[in-house]
Design a protein around this motif. Structure first.
Motif, PDB file in Angstrom:
ATOM      1  N   GLU A   1       0.857  -1.111  -0.016  1.00 26.97           N
ATOM      2  CA  GLU A   1       0.064  -0.035   0.111  1.00 26.97           C
ATOM      3  C   GLU A   1       0.777   1.211   0.002  1.00 26.97           C
ATOM      4  O   GLU A   1       0.332   2.376   0.234  1.00 26.97           O
ATOM      5  N   GLY A   2       2.247   1.083  -0.255  1.00 32.19           N
ATOM      6  CA  GLY A   2       2.829   2.248  -0.268  1.00 32.19           C
ATOM      7  C   GLY A   2       3.627   2.768   0.958  1.00 32.19           C
ATOM      8  O   GLY A   2       4.160   3.782   1.111  1.00 32.19           O
ATOM      9  N   ILE A   3       3.612   1.865   2.011  1.00 33.95           N
ATOM     10  CA  ILE A   3       3.945   2.472   3.321  1.00 33.95           C
ATOM     11  C   ILE A   3       5.124   1.459   3.776  1.00 33.95           C
ATOM     12  O   ILE A   3       4.924   0.379   3.991  1.00 33.95           O
ATOM     13  N   THR A   4       6.467   1.899   4.102  1.00 37.33           N
ATOM     14  CA  THR A   4       7.308   1.129   4.556  1.00 37.33           C
ATOM     15  C   THR A   4       7.525   1.194   5.873  1.00 37.33           C
ATOM     16  O   THR A   4       7.605   2.125   6.632  1.00 37.33           O
ATOM     17  N   TYR A   5       7.357   0.022   6.597  1.00 34.77           N
ATOM     18  CA  TYR A   5       7.241   0.231   7.991  1.00 34.77           C
ATOM     19  C   TYR A   5       8.688  -0.172   8.659  1.00 34.77           C
ATOM     20  O   TYR A   5       9.339  -1.367   8.616  1.00 34.77           O
ATOM     21  N   SER A   6       9.344   0.506   9.279  1.00 38.97           N
ATOM     22  CA  SER A   6      10.773   0.362   9.803  1.00 38.97           C
ATOM     23  C   SER A   6      10.753   0.726  11.230  1.00 38.97           C
ATOM     24  O   SER A   6      10.329   1.993  11.705  1.00 38.97           O
ATOM     25  N   GLY A   7      11.233  -0.147  12.011  1.00 45.71           N
ATOM     26  CA  GLY A   7      11.326  -0.042  13.407  1.00 45.71           C
ATOM     27  C   GLY A   7      10.829  -1.217  14.112  1.00 45.71           C
ATOM     28  O   GLY A   7      11.269  -2.317  13.701  1.00 45.71           O
TER      29      GLY A   7
END
Length: 720
Positions: free
Chosen positions: A552-558
Motif C-alpha cells: 500500500e506504499g508504506i514502508t514500516y521500519s522499526g
C-alpha cells in the motif's frame, strides 16, 4: 586469573595467546595480553574454563591468537574449547550453550611465535585505538597472511617434514629432527602461512645471514617498507652476524626489537638458532586506523521502556554520547537531557542536526504519530521508529483493523463508529462480553473489556464524552476473544522481519488479574505457554502485515508489537503497537545478545538481514512498582531508596520509569509506574524469587505491586 587492566572502566574484548612469543611478563601486562593456562599444552576443558571466566567478566568477547596449527596442538584445542561453549564442540555437550559464536574468535597465525608476537602487539594497539572484536580479528588475519619468519638452525639440525607419519598437529610429530653432526652445516628456513620451506644451507653463517637480508629486500620490492624483530636462541655471535647485513641494507626496514626465541619454540628449531620475523610497515601502521566510529544517540521518552533501551544501547561498542528527552531521574544520570519537546518534529530534527547525531531512537508512540521520524530522516539522520503513515498501526485502531482485514490476518470481528447513538445501538444488538476501544492513543487506558452490556455502554459514553481526549472521537467495538494473551515484538526494515522473544504481560492492577486495566504491572519472558506452531503463526501474521503495508506504499521500519490472543482457532491479533512494549521491553532486552545500535541502524538502512541476533538461555521476570492509587490518581514526590542495594544481587536490573531528581539530587517518584525490577535466572521459579527479594529492598511511601508476576509461567496453560 586476574582481570586485565584494560577492562577496568570500559568494555572491550580479551586478547589471548597460547605462548609468550618472546615477551617478558611486564611486556604482556603492558599490552594486556592474557596467556592460556598451560599454554601450548592446555587441554580443551582448561581452555574452555578460561574462556568462560573471561566472558563472565566485563569482556565483550575473546580474540584468541595461536601459533601455526602446523606446528602445535593449541589451535585445534582452542577449536574444541570454543565448540564446547557455543554448542558445536565434541565434549561437554550437556552444558548450556548460551554464548554466541561471534563472541569467541580464533586466529591461526600460520607462523612461529616471533611473528605471532608482532601480530599480538599490533592487535593490542588496535584495541587501544578503539577497534572492536570483528575489526581486530579481520586485521589479525591480514597480518597473519603477510607475516613471515626467516631463521637459521645453527647446530647442524635439519628440519625434515616426515613423509609417512600422519598429520597430528605437533612440532614433534609434524617434523622429524635428523641430526647430522658430520659438519657445521646450517639451514635457513622461511615460515609463512603455515608452510615451512628450506631456503638454503651452508657452512658459512655470513652466507645465510646475507640471504636473509636479500629475502627481506625481495619482500620490500613487493610489499614496500618493512618492520622486523630479531630473534635469537642465545648465540651472541650469530646474532651479531645477522645484524651486520641488516644494518647495512639498502632497502627500507625498521628494527622493532630484539627478542629471545620462545622457550616453547627453540627446542624444535635448534638451541642456537637466529632469525627475523617481519611484516609490511603499511600493515603494521594500520592498527591505529581501526578505531570504530562511535555513534551519538538521542533517545526520546521517559519511561521504564526507555531506561531499558538506554541501558542496552550503552552496551554497544559503537556507543558515543547519549541525549534523552525528556528522560527521567535514572536516565539523567546516564545521559544528557536535551531541552526539546519530544513531540515536536522540527525541534527534534534541528537538535539532531546541531549535534550531528548518528541515531535517533523514538521510544513512545506519541512522537511517532506526530511524524517525528519523518522529520529526522528528512534531516539526513538515521532514525529508529516508523513513519507517521506507518505509525497509524497504533495511532488508529480502525486503520490497523483495515490493514489486517486486507492482509487476511485473523483478528476479532469489529466495527467502528463516529457517533455515540449508533455505537450504543450496536452494543445493545450484539451484547456482552464485548470490547470497547478508543480509536486513537490513550496511553494504554482506552480499552474497556466489558463483561456486561451496561459496562460496555458506560465505556462508549466515556470515549465519546472526552475522557480519553481526541482518541475517543472514533470508537471501535470488538468481539471478545478468549485464551491466554501473548506479546510478540519484532524488528523490521520494511522487508526483513526478525521476531524478538515472546512475553506475557499482566494488565490488571491487582493479584489474580483483578482490578482496573493498567499500562502493565509486570511481565515474564519468554512465554512457556506458546507452542512452536503458535509462534510460527504469529511471525507469519506480522510478516503479512508488513508486506501489506509495503504493497500500500508504506514502508514500516522499526519495532512492530503484536498483541495476540491464543485462541482454540490459533493466534488472533488483539492490537498492534508501533514501538517497543512497556513493560515487555524491560524483560526482553536484558536477554538480547547483539549490538543494538547496529541493529537499529540496520532497520533504518534496510540491512536488517545482515544482523546477528541471539538470546540468552536465561528467563526474565519483571515486577512493576507503582504509586498508591495507580492507575487512578496518585501522589508524586515520594523519596525512593534501596535501588543500589537491590542491584547488588547478580541478575537484577532496576529500570527507572516514573522517577525524577529534586534540586538537591534526591530520587523521588514522579509517575504511576515508578520502577521495573527485572530478574534474570535459569528458570522462572528462581527469577521470581530473585525479583521479589530485590523488590523488598526498595522502598518509597505508597509502594504498590502485584505479588503474582510470573506465577503463570509455573502453571499449566489455561484457557483464559
Amino acid at each position: 586469573m586476574a582481570r586485565a587492566a584494560h577492562c577496568a572502566g570500559c568494555r572491550t574484548f580479551a586478547l589471548v595467546a597460547d605462548n609468550p612469543c618472546g615477551f617478558e611478563r611486564e611486556d604482556l601486562e603492558a599490552l594486556e595480553i592474557l596467556l592460556i593456562p598451560n599454554r601450548l599444552n592446555a587441554r580443551a576443558e582448561e581452555v574452555a574454563a578460561f574462556y568462560r571466566q573471561l566472558l563472565s567478566e566485563e569482556y565483550t568477547g575473546i580474540l584468541s591468537v595461536h601459533v601455526s596449527s602446523e606446528l602445535a596442538l593449541s589451535y585445534k584445542t582452542a577449536e574444541d574449547a570454543r565448540g564446547n561453549i557455543v554448542g558445536d564442540g565434541v565434549a561437554n555437550q550437556r552444558e548450556a550453550h548460551d554464548v554466541p559464536g561471534e563472541k569467541i574468535v580464533l586466529l591461526d597465525t600460520g607462523n612461529a611465535p616471533a611473528a605471532q608476537g608482532i601480530i599480538l602487539e599490533r592487535l593490542s594497539a588496535a584495541r587501544a585505538a578503539g577497534a572492536n572484536l570483528k575489526a581486530a580479528a579481520a586485521y589479525g588475519r591480514e597480518l597473519s597472511e603477510a607475516a613471515g619468519t626467516l631463521f637459521i638452525s645453527m647446530n647442524g639440525e635439519k628440519l625434515v617434514r616426515h613423509q609417512h607419519r600422519p598429520h597430528r598437529f605437533s612440532f614433534r610429530q609434524q617434523f622429524e629432527h635428523v641430526r647430522r653432526r658430520i659438519s657445521s652445516e646450517m639451514y635457513l628456513y622461511l615460515l609463512a602461512n603455515g608452510l615451512l620451506k628450506e631456503i638454503a644451507h651452508s657452512h658459512d653463517i655470513s652466507d645465510l645471514t646475507a640471504r636473509i637480508s636479500r629475502s627481506l629486500s625481495a619482500a620490500y620490492v613487493v610489499e614496500g617498507p618493512l618492520v622486523y624483530v630479531i630473534i635469537s636462541s642465545g648465540d651472541h655471535r650469530a646474532r651479531l652476524a645477522l645484524e651486520k647485513p641488516l644494518d647495512t641494507n639498502e632497502y627500507e626496514a625498521a628494527l622493532l626489537a630484539r627478542r629471545p626465541a620462545s622457550k616453547e619454540f627453540s627446542p624444535h628449531i635448534g638451541t642456537t638458532s637466529v632469525g627475523v620475523a617481519f611484516v609490511p610497515k603499511n600493515l603494521y601502521d594500520k592498527a591505529e586506523e581501526l578505531a570504530v566510529d562511535t555513534t551519538d544517540v538521542l533517545l526520546l521518552g521517559a519511561g521504564g521502556r526507555e531506561y531499558a533501551l538506554l541501558t542496552k544501547l550503552r552496551e554497544s561498542p559503537h556507543a558515543g554520547k547519549f541525549y534523552v528527552a525528556p528522560g527521567n531521574g535514572g536516565m539523567a544520570v546516564l545521559a544528557e537531557t536535551a531541552p526539546i519537546d519530544q513531540n515536536n518534529p522540527e525541534e527534534v530534527a534541528a537538535f539532531a542536526r546541531e549535534k550531528n547525531l548518528g541515531l535517533v531512537v523514538i521510544g513512545p508512540e506519541a512522537p511517532l504519530v506526530e511524524g517525528v521520524a519523518d522529520a529526522v530522516r528528512a534531516a539526513g539522520i538515521p532514525c529508529f521508529g516508523p513513519s507517521k503513515a506507518a505509525a497509524q498501526m497504533e495511532g488508529s485502531k480502525a486503520f490497523a483493523k483495515g490493514v489486517m482485514q486486507r492482509a487476511g490476518v485473523p483478528t476479532a470481528a469489529w466495527k467502528s463508529f463516529t457517533d455515540e447513538a449508533s455505537c450504543e445501538a450496536y452494543v445493545r444488538e450484539v451484547g456482552a462480553p464485548i470490547v470497547v476501544k478508543a480509536d486513537g492513543l490513550a496511553a494504554g487506558k482506552g480499552v474497556i473489556v466489558a463483561a456486561t452490556t451496561e459496562e460496555a455502554l458506560k465505556g462508549v459514553h466515556e470515549c465519546f464524552s472526552g475522557q480519553f481526549g481526541a482518541a475517543g472521537t472514533t470508537v471501535v467495538i470488538e468481539e471478545f476473544l478468549e485464551g491466554p494473551e501473548c506479546s510478540l515484538l519484532a524488528l523490521t526494515d520494511g522487508t526483513t522481519l526478525v521476531p524478538l522473544a515472546t512475553a506475557q504481560d499482566h494488565k490488571r492492577a491487582f493479584d489474580g488479574d483483578r482490578g482496573p486495566n493498567t499500562g502493565g504491572m509486570g511481565v515474564f519472558s519468554p512465554s512457556p505457554h506458546v507452542t512452536g506452531d503458535e509462534l510460527a503463526a504469529m511471525v507469519a501474521i506480522e510478516k503479512r502485515v508488513i508486506a501489506e503495508l509495503k504493497a500500500e506504499g508504506i514502508t514500516y521500519s522499526g519495532c512492530l508489537y503484536g498483541g495476540f490472543m491464543l485462541t482454540d482457532e490459533g493466534p488472533k491479533v488483539l492490537e498492534f503497537n508501533a514501538r517497543f512494549g512497556d513493560p515487555e521491553t524491560q524483560a526482553i532486552l536484558p536477554r538480547l545478545q547483539g549490538n543494538l545500535i547496529e541493529i537499529m541502524r540496520a532497520c533504518d538502512e534496510s540491512t536488517l538481514d545482515e544482523q546477528e541476533i541471539s538470546w540468552s538461555d536465561m528467563v526474565a521476570v519483571s515486577v512493576v512498582l507503582a504509586s498508591a492509587g495507580y492507575p487512578g490518581s496518585y501522589e508524586a514526590g515520594k523519596e525512593i531508596d534501596g535501588i543500589e542495594s537491590a542491584e547488588q544481587e547478580p541478575g537484577i536490573f532496576v529500570n527507572h520509569a516514573g522517577t525524577a531528581r529534586t534540586p538537591d539530587g534526591r530520587l523521588v517518584t514522579a509517575g504511576g509506574r515508578v520502577l521495573n525490577v527485572t530478574a534474570l535466572a535459569p528458570n522462572f521459579e528462581s527469577a521470581r524469587s530473585l525479583a521479589y527479594e530485590a523488590v523488598d529492598r526498595i522502598n518509597f511511601d505508597g509502594k504498590q505491586y502485584r505479588t503474582d508476576i510470573g506465577r503463570k509461567a509455573l502453571e499449566p496453560r489455561k484457557a483464559h
